[in-house]
Design an enzyme around this catalytic site. Structure first.
Site, short mmCIF file in Angstrom:
data_model
loop_
_atom_site.label_atom_id
_atom_site.label_comp_id
_atom_site.label_asym_id
_atom_site.label_seq_id
_atom_site.Cartn_x
_atom_site.Cartn_y
_atom_site.Cartn_z
N GLY A 127 -21.05 -13.14 28.34
CA GLY A 127 -21.17 -14.52 28.83
C GLY A 127 -21.48 -14.59 30.31
N THR A 161 -26.76 -12.90 23.56
CA THR A 161 -27.22 -12.07 22.45
C THR A 161 -26.06 -11.74 21.53
OG1 THR A 161 -28.90 -11.11 23.89
CG2 THR A 161 -28.36 -9.89 21.88
N GLU A 244 -25.56 -1.40 33.36
CA GLU A 244 -26.56 -1.91 32.42
C GLU A 244 -27.92 -1.31 32.72
OE1 GLU A 244 -26.99 -6.13 32.66
OE2 GLU A 244 -28.49 -6.24 31.07
N GLU A 385 -39.75 -10.63 38.86
CA GLU A 385 -39.94 -11.24 40.19
C GLU A 385 -38.68 -11.04 41.04
OE1 GLU A 385 -40.75 -12.77 37.33
OE2 GLU A 385 -42.93 -13.03 37.49
#
Lengths: 398, 374, 398, 374
Positions: A127, A161, A244, A385
């Site tokens: 979250g 997800t 990650e 970006e």
């Protein structure tokens, strides 16, 4: 400087390879080779096999259930897994919240959660993002207000997800909004069965249900589920983001995919010859393979402790940009293999229980599915970006 | 030399834009893709009443004698609206094949009335983009023919009343001679179809011909001379698709500009970020170049000079492929996560552009065609 | 909508083509075909031929010496000139200051300067850019202070093409620095023979002397050489910039160059075949030709009065970006033709009076010369980054 | 597995960087390009004293037994300094050919001492990048040979004491067999040279061989087997050039970052503009990928597996070509007008990178080589 493995490492590589050949279920292998996506039941089955072997969490310390491998062993393992076509298990428990818990959690949290993550008993989701926060993660607004031994959580998360498949969610919540936005964030573990949580699916352009919105209305969360200290969640969040990004390049998987592309393109008619031999396609295939070599050796250099020459500390940002661009161009190579057969598409109809074979060659349907889903890779986890912004900030200030 | 639209073309454009703005778009698409045929028969009827189905046919045929530029005026509006009705397959392709083959003005009349839907089954599983790669066979059977084969990814192949198929009446699979065109009924015995939705929200079908018997009158044009007709149909379809893509790109650019002006990040509208500003400037330039090349295709697709026609049509398809890819992919990127959702319109335009890039040959294919014509 | 020419226009086209074949000097044609650059003596000779014919200034009003052609005739003329290989004459007099003088100049200025521009008696250069001003043209600092009937000019200009060959310079000078930077600029014509002017060459990376710095130290300029009103020079400067951008696409020249590329690549061995038939090269050649078609028809659309759909008024900016990118990719195609023979390079030695033939094929030397010079095209006249800024400003504000 | 430099490699790098920082760079280049030979004999002597000329040779040959990675440590520093001395042609190429051919350790000794400059004349006007395309012939003449032909763009072909040339002793122009290597003196009768400067500030020569007579001892290696040696020389040279390019790119990126932080436009340093910031981030990523691929080439150029060697070397050349082009062109662009001047260093690095892209085959050529090895 030396590329070679020790005899022990070669033995380990052979062991992994042999075990994978034996234990990765044949039906899952067939699905992966046909470009099908694996969903929770398949993945959970595979997780249990790996957990039983003790190979489920290569990077975890031995005391929490890790196998105690060296970095080179972990590299070998990840590579062999990928080359065998084994899809990665979801990272949320094993690679994200797990390390946060064993690094920053208390003993009770470690004792309760870690074994359940390894076994697959608890399936986790993340979250972080909120509607409106986009790439500006720290602007999050979901609020946790202290109420005795609990927090009361209100707000919404987005792009979550697997929320619909998950038992727990780890959340960044705002516990103080008086300082600058990175301060006053806390890291909470929330049971998805808690009253007041609502999961609303988001269907994406490939027709798949992967992501969700998660709404929190007066959700009561025991304070014992707070990680570390209140208002210091940004520290744990950043730790997790770095984790990650490790392995973000997914070199092994890309090698596996490139092998599939080469094989399929060599079996595809074109201009009276084979697609793989058409000059334009052949060129793109070679360019892709070169880019993959560059990605692989950049990762190896960085794993050896090298930093980038001009913007040290931005290695993961660079890998994210390079890996996602490569992934997208590989998915375009797939589309070209499928040709007209990338059009048939039943992603928006309920497929469950359907035994209809795919239209056209088996791999064609997966081509468009992956191509469309893959457009997200340059958006999520900090858009490319944003990655360039970060790189430039370091590059131009030192 | 004058490259401005005539008053009639401006009126046609305005009326088509009004129609799609009122009736079509992403909401309509999401509704229609759940329907049996994937489009609205009622809209089709309205399109007939508006005279659009008569546009490219000669006055002798009951049509309006429109040029390729006129067709493109319509197609650009259809692209803007994600129009789902089978104009391309029935009017441009099917009607175009009938026009080129001659002798079936009766069917053209039915198209104009809105009473006949056509599909053209030219592709085969092994053929990729080569129109001449035809394994389907038609052998003589008395006065008529018996046809066997598998036609792939026939756009609107499920709803079409009749289907024009290419079949080999002589020669080997990749010979350029010996291809003939036949028109067959949807209900012909031995014709099996497997219908399915396509990624752009439309529909197509695989057609399996198992000894389908047709009469002598099913042959369109001269026996063995079908390739030239197919090539013209393909070029007309490409020209029309280029205009459709231009319409779709215009919407994506508008939408992206609008979105970035309202979406805030780091305390300001993301339209303030120079990188995104330049990206949109590049999208705009790609769009304008695509528009120019769509015009070139329309102006030259009927040229008597085969090199000029080939370069114009293949050149346009190359440009549309590249520009459409850039505009589509960047529109999704600049919409961020929202651009990935089925809910917003941007993904639907992106998917249609992705499909147009592939239809009748991708960039590689047409670069090769272009070079071969030089 | 109609692409065709009228019979009169076709007759005109034939007339131009025939005249060009007859009158463009054969030695100049040979130089152009060999990729050699034409310098002032050659160009002046060609100017006198065109001036005698009355075709030297297609866009000028008849009263000042223009031929009175329609836009279509001018298009045909420019195209035929380029296809015949005739290099453009320098724009500074004929396309830049000339139109400024006949639009904003007084009668005396018109009577004196215009005929001398047409005849080539006066060769002009442009004093816009300054050291430090870069793409921010209006930040200019060269100062003109009133002193009776004169201005006293002090300052420096840079990137002044052809200053060393010029009789006159038109200059933007600051006559007032109290308001915003676009105000207080005046447009002055200055005789290059005036005391206090010093021209200092800048050698660029291709070894050529094209551009210069021009230093002004107490240079006395009669006020009669002021164009229009004092402090309103920015208006005239912008008018001139718009004129400068007309025809910036140089479609005719690019067609001529592409023909040369195709011809040479078809005569160049590679892999036992011809370079032009090598898949990679063939693809880039086709891509270039498609881009040139797109450029040509965009220009024709804009000449027909169409505006861009999303950012009307930015047509010239768009053409500048597209044309310079195309020019650079064409110069790379040339380099590929030359191969190893793009290396030999004596640009930094004095070539005057040398009769040595070039090393390698005649066209090879020009390949690297043009490639290197061409890197400037995306920088000068407002860099392509500035052009995109301008386009985005319009695109995002309407 | 360990991809970090050894202590010795770090020392070598530091000493080479000190040397080029003190002696080389754009100012030195501008001075040297006006000189007769285009480089400094004094520097060459120093390089010999530093032991660099001995680096790749075996200890038996009097060398240091360095690996390709060691050579690349030097080459990267040379690239950083635009070093003009003929290390590539004499040590890597000439020395490499002698090593591969065997039997001439006497000459290797002279190289190490700094007393022998070599050039390798492999290219011919018609051959482009094909090493086997050899029209120059060597025919038997008693014990020796008579050589005729034209060798093109021989780097340092004017200053070399001896020249190794490829000539055909049998077969047709594009046969892979029948190529032999000969070493000839600069003063050989019938050897004409036309020397000239090259665009990177160095020098090269056309060599015209008009019945040049050489003895039997001029043959290097076995008759007719020269191609394998040339290919190894070419691969070693590519590997070294990749490292040189990495050194040059590093300087360009540093210089561009520095320039944009000081150059002001519109009232702020241009490094504040997001578009330029991202451009530099892209340059940095291109640089890192180029560095990785240069490493791959060095690690695998001596591999026994021909596919692995081919993919590594050609893959690296592809990456260096693309990255060098992007970094070089953008460095010029971001320097604006100043980047176009001979005065600044940026143009010199850009030109050297442009030349490296072409040397031993450009991106297209090596993509094809790469595909053929797959």
């Amino acid at each position: 400087m030396d590329l070679s493995f020790t005899p022990e490492e070669i033995a380990f590589q052979n062991e992994v390879r042999a075990w994978m050949a034996e234990n990765f279920p044949a039906d899952l292998r067939a699905k992966v080779e046909a470009g099908e996506k694996l969903y929770k039941p398949d993945l959970l089955r595979w997780q249990k096999i790996l957990a039983a072997k003790g190979w489920i969490a290569p990077a975890w310390p031995v005391e929490y259930g890790g196998p105690g491998w060296t970095p080179t062993q972990r590299y070998i393992y990840a590579n062999e897994m990928a080359l065998a076509g084994a899809q990665d298990l979801p990272a949320f428990g094993l690679k994200m919240v797990g390390p946060v818990i064993y690094t920053y959690g208390n003993e009770a949290q470690k004792a309760h959660f870690l074994p359940r993550i390894l076994s697959g008993e608890d399936w986790w989701c993340q979250g972080y993002s909120e509607p409106g926060s986009g790439s500006d993660l720290a602007s999050l607004k979901t609020k946790a207000v202290s109420d005795g031994d609990d927090y009361i959580v209100n707000g919404a998360k987005i792009w979550t997800t697997g929320a619909h498949d998950s038992d727990w969610i780890f959340c960044l919540v705002r516990t103080d909004d008086t300082g600058k936005k990175q301060d006053g964030i806390s890291f909470l573990l929330i049971d998805m069965k808690t009253p007041g949580i609502e999961v609303s699916p988001i269907i994406i352009i490939n027709g798949d249900h992967t992501v969700n919105q998660v709404f929190f209305t007066d959700v009561r969360v025991p304070k014992k589920n707070l990680i570390g200290k209140e208002n210091e969640g940004w520290t744990y969040a950043k730790f997790l983001l770095v984790n990650e990004r490790n392995g973000i390049a997914q070199v092994g998987h890309k090698k596996h995919t490139l092998r599939r592309i080469r094989k399929l393109a060599s079996a595809t008619d074109m201009n009276g010859g084979r697609l793989a031999d058409q000059p334009g396609y052949q060129t793109r295939l070679a360019e892709t393979e070169v880019a993959l070599m560059a990605l692989e050796y950049s990762e190896l250099r960085f794993l050896s402790g090298q930093k980038t020459d001009h913007a040290p500390g931005t290695e993961a940002n660079m890998m994210k940009v390079a890996a996602t661009q490569l992934q997208q161009s590989m998915s375009e190579l797939f589309i070209e293999i499928a040709g007209y057969y990338s059009f048939p598409y039943d992603g928006f109809r309920d497929k469950k229980g359907s035994n209809e074979p795919p239209v056209g060659p088996a791999e064609a349907g997966g081509a468009m599915f992956d191509f469309l889903y893959g457009r997200a890779s340059t958006i999520y986890g900090g858009s490319n970006e944003i990655q360039r912004d970060v790189i430039a900030k370091v590059l131009l200030s030192i | 030399m004058d490259l401005s639209y005539s008053d009639e073309q401006v009126m046609l454009r305005d009326s088509a834009e009004r129609f799609v703005d009122a009736n079509c778009g992403a909401d309509n698409l999401r509704k229609m893709r759940a329907s049996e045929e994937g489009f609205s028969r009622a809209y089709w009827k309205q399109m007939a009443e508006l005279g659009w189905l008569a546009l490219p046919f000669t006055e002798d045929q009951g049509g309006l004698g429109g040029t390729a530029v006129d067709t493109n005026v319509l197609m650009e509006a259809f692209g803007r609206g994600l129009l789902l009705e089978p104009f391309l397959t029935t009017v441009v392709m099917g009607g175009g094949a009938l026009k080129a083959a001659g002798g079936r003005d009766d069917l053209i009349g039915e198209i104009i009335e809105g009473n006949l839907l056509l599909a053209v089954a030219y592709a085969e599983p092994q053929a990729r983009f080569d129109l001449f790669d035809v394994a389907t066979t038609a052998r003589k059977d008395g006065d008529g023919w018996i046809i066997d084969g598998h036609k792939a990814v026939v756009l609107h192949g499920d709803s079409a009343d009749r289907i024009i198929i290419s079949a080999r009446t002589s020669g080997d699979r990749r010979d350029k001679d010996g291809i003939s065109l036949f028109i067959i009924d949807r209900g012909a015995a031995g014709l099996e179809r497997r219908a399915y939705p396509t990624v752009d929200g439309s529909r197509a079908a695989e057609l399996f011909l198992n000894s389908v018997k047709v009469g002598a009158d099913a042959l369109l044009g001269d026996e063995g001379m079908g390739l030239a007709i197919l090539e013209k149909v393909s070029d007309d379809a490409i020209t029309a698709l280029c205009a459709e893509a231009v319409g779709a790109m215009k919407v994506l650019l508008d939408t992206t500009v609008e979105y970035t002006k309202t979406r805030e990040q780091f305390g300001q509208p993301i339209a303030k970020f120079q990188v995104l500003r330049h990206r949109m400037a590049d999208m705009m330039m790609e769009y304008e170049q695509a528009k120019s090349m769509a015009l070139v295709a329309a102006l030259k697709v009927d040229s008597a000079d085969p090199v000029e026609r080939r370069k114009a049509v293949s050149g346009a398809k190359v440009q549309i492929g590249k520009s459409g890819r850039f505009v589509g992919q960047q529109a999704v990127q600049l919409h961020g996560g929202m651009g990935m959702t089925d809910e917003l319109s941007v993904g639907h335009y992106f998917k249609r552009l992705t499909m147009i890039d592939i239809l009748f040959g991708n960039v590689d294919h047409h670069l090769k065609q272009f070079s071969a014509a030089a």
